[in-house]
Scaffold this active site. Sequence first.
Site, mmCIF file in Angstrom:
data_model
loop_
_atom_site.group_PDB
_atom_site.id
_atom_site.type_symbol
_atom_site.label_atom_id
_atom_site.label_comp_id
_atom_site.label_asym_id
_atom_site.label_seq_id
_atom_site.Cartn_x
_atom_site.Cartn_y
_atom_site.Cartn_z
ATOM 1 C CG ASN A 9 -1.781 1.193 1.350
ATOM 2 O OD1 ASN A 9 -1.844 2.008 0.431
ATOM 3 N ND2 ASN A 9 -2.467 1.324 2.468
ATOM 4 C CD1 TRP A 10 3.400 1.041 -2.845
ATOM 5 C CD2 TRP A 10 3.350 2.130 -4.797
ATOM 6 N NE1 TRP A 10 4.061 0.270 -3.777
ATOM 7 C CE2 TRP A 10 4.046 0.918 -4.983
ATOM 8 C CE3 TRP A 10 3.191 2.985 -5.900
ATOM 9 C CZ2 TRP A 10 4.586 0.536 -6.216
ATOM 10 C CZ3 TRP A 10 3.722 2.602 -7.135
ATOM 11 C CH2 TRP A 10 4.411 1.395 -7.286
ATOM 12 C CE LYS A 11 -0.150 2.920 4.784
ATOM 13 N NZ LYS A 11 0.011 2.918 6.241
ATOM 14 C CG HIS A 97 -5.552 1.662 5.422
ATOM 15 N ND1 HIS A 97 -5.087 2.566 6.342
ATOM 16 C CD2 HIS A 97 -4.546 0.783 5.218
ATOM 17 C CE1 HIS A 97 -3.841 2.257 6.671
ATOM 18 N NE2 HIS A 97 -3.485 1.184 5.999
ATOM 19 C CD GLU A 99 -2.779 5.181 6.892
ATOM 20 O OE1 GLU A 99 -2.811 5.234 5.652
ATOM 21 O OE2 GLU A 99 -1.860 4.612 7.521
ATOM 22 C CD GLU A 169 -3.177 -2.700 7.324
ATOM 23 O OE1 GLU A 169 -2.159 -2.955 6.671
ATOM 24 O OE2 GLU A 169 -3.762 -1.602 7.257
ATOM 25 N N GLY A 175 2.999 1.928 10.874
ATOM 26 C CA GLY A 175 3.938 3.023 10.723
ATOM 27 C C GLY A 175 4.629 3.427 12.005
ATOM 28 C CB SER A 215 5.815 -2.056 11.864
ATOM 29 O OG SER A 215 5.428 -0.724 12.134
ATOM 30 N N GLY A 236 3.110 -1.274 4.206
ATOM 31 C CA GLY A 236 3.149 0.153 3.927
ATOM 32 C C GLY A 236 4.565 0.602 3.617
ATOM 33 N N GLY A 237 5.248 1.106 4.622
ATOM 34 C CA GLY A 237 6.568 1.708 4.428
ATOM 35 C C GLY A 237 7.551 0.849 3.649
HETATM 36 O O1 LIG Z 1 -1.563 -0.621 4.578
HETATM 37 C C1 LIG Z 1 -0.513 -0.825 5.172
HETATM 38 C C2 LIG Z 1 -0.407 -0.638 6.598
HETATM 39 O O2 LIG Z 1 -0.983 0.559 6.996
HETATM 40 C C3 LIG Z 1 0.939 -0.915 7.178
HETATM 41 O O3 LIG Z 1 1.792 0.193 7.079
HETATM 42 P P1 LIG Z 1 3.303 0.057 7.629
HETATM 43 O O4 LIG Z 1 3.845 -1.200 7.011
HETATM 44 O O5 LIG Z 1 3.994 1.279 7.159
HETATM 45 O O6 LIG Z 1 3.207 -0.059 9.117
#
Ligand SMILES: O=C[C@H](O)COP(=O)(O)O
Length: 252
Positions: A9-11, A97, A99, A169, A175, A215, A236-237
């Site tokens: 997920n590149w957000k 999600h 967010e 999640e 994050g 994470s 994510g990151g």
């Molecule tokens: O969609 C992905 C998640 O929000 C995980 O994000 P993260 O891997 O940066 O903690």
Amino acid sequence: MRSKIVAGNWKMNKNVAESKALAEGLVSELNGVSLDNTRVIVSPTFVNLTTVLAATEGSAVEVAAQNMHQEASGAYTGEISADMLTSVGIKSVILGHSERREYFGEDEALLAKKTDAALANGLEVIYCFGEVKEEREANIQEKVVAEQISGALFHLDAAAWSNIVLAYEPVWAIGTGLTASAEQAQEMHAFIRGFVADKYGAEVAENVSILYGGSCKPSNAEEIFSKPDVDGGLIGGASLVAADFAAVIKAI
Ligand SMILES: O=C[C@H](O)COP(=O)(O)O
């Protein structure tokens, strides 16, 4: 048999040139890698979907959207419909999600509508949910997760579940660098599978892929993915660097 899935997920990251480079870098990293029963998905922003589709064409990398509107069309400035996604070649969409829930007020009632619209248009839904820190500390995480799943998905018939992927999640792990332990992830994933089984029976529950997100990175992916009810990850990151994401994929 359920698929293993590693989704990135590149957000709200990467402009068009950066998205293209990241997609091409990932395709290159995965060249010659045997993926067996593992699906790889990346999810760029709306404006970069077609660029990333083109950059991944002919590869094993699939492309998903990060969100969509529940209505088919109309006066919803700034929104994107399911039909618009499928019209450019998108086959999956992330919904719910944390967010979206936190910053855009999305709740289960809305997510049920979005899910219906996605499925009606032939889109696979990657449905996200998870408890916040206070809920984990109060030991009510299973109740919270059960309500998030049932509220948005339990009106579906059993057949619809072939197009549902679940993504657990824990919000406290997103994050933050804090990761659920592999045991915590397994415990929750087993609960989720049992919860789905209670409603739909063992066959639906055994066939639904349940991803872990929060994470997850090259250094911990292998341990988390080794658990029997963890069918992959929503990353994510670590999905923003091709080599890191490829390392997470290889960990499965
Ligand atoms: O969609 C992905 C998640 O929000 C995980 O994000 P993260 O891997 O940066 O903690």
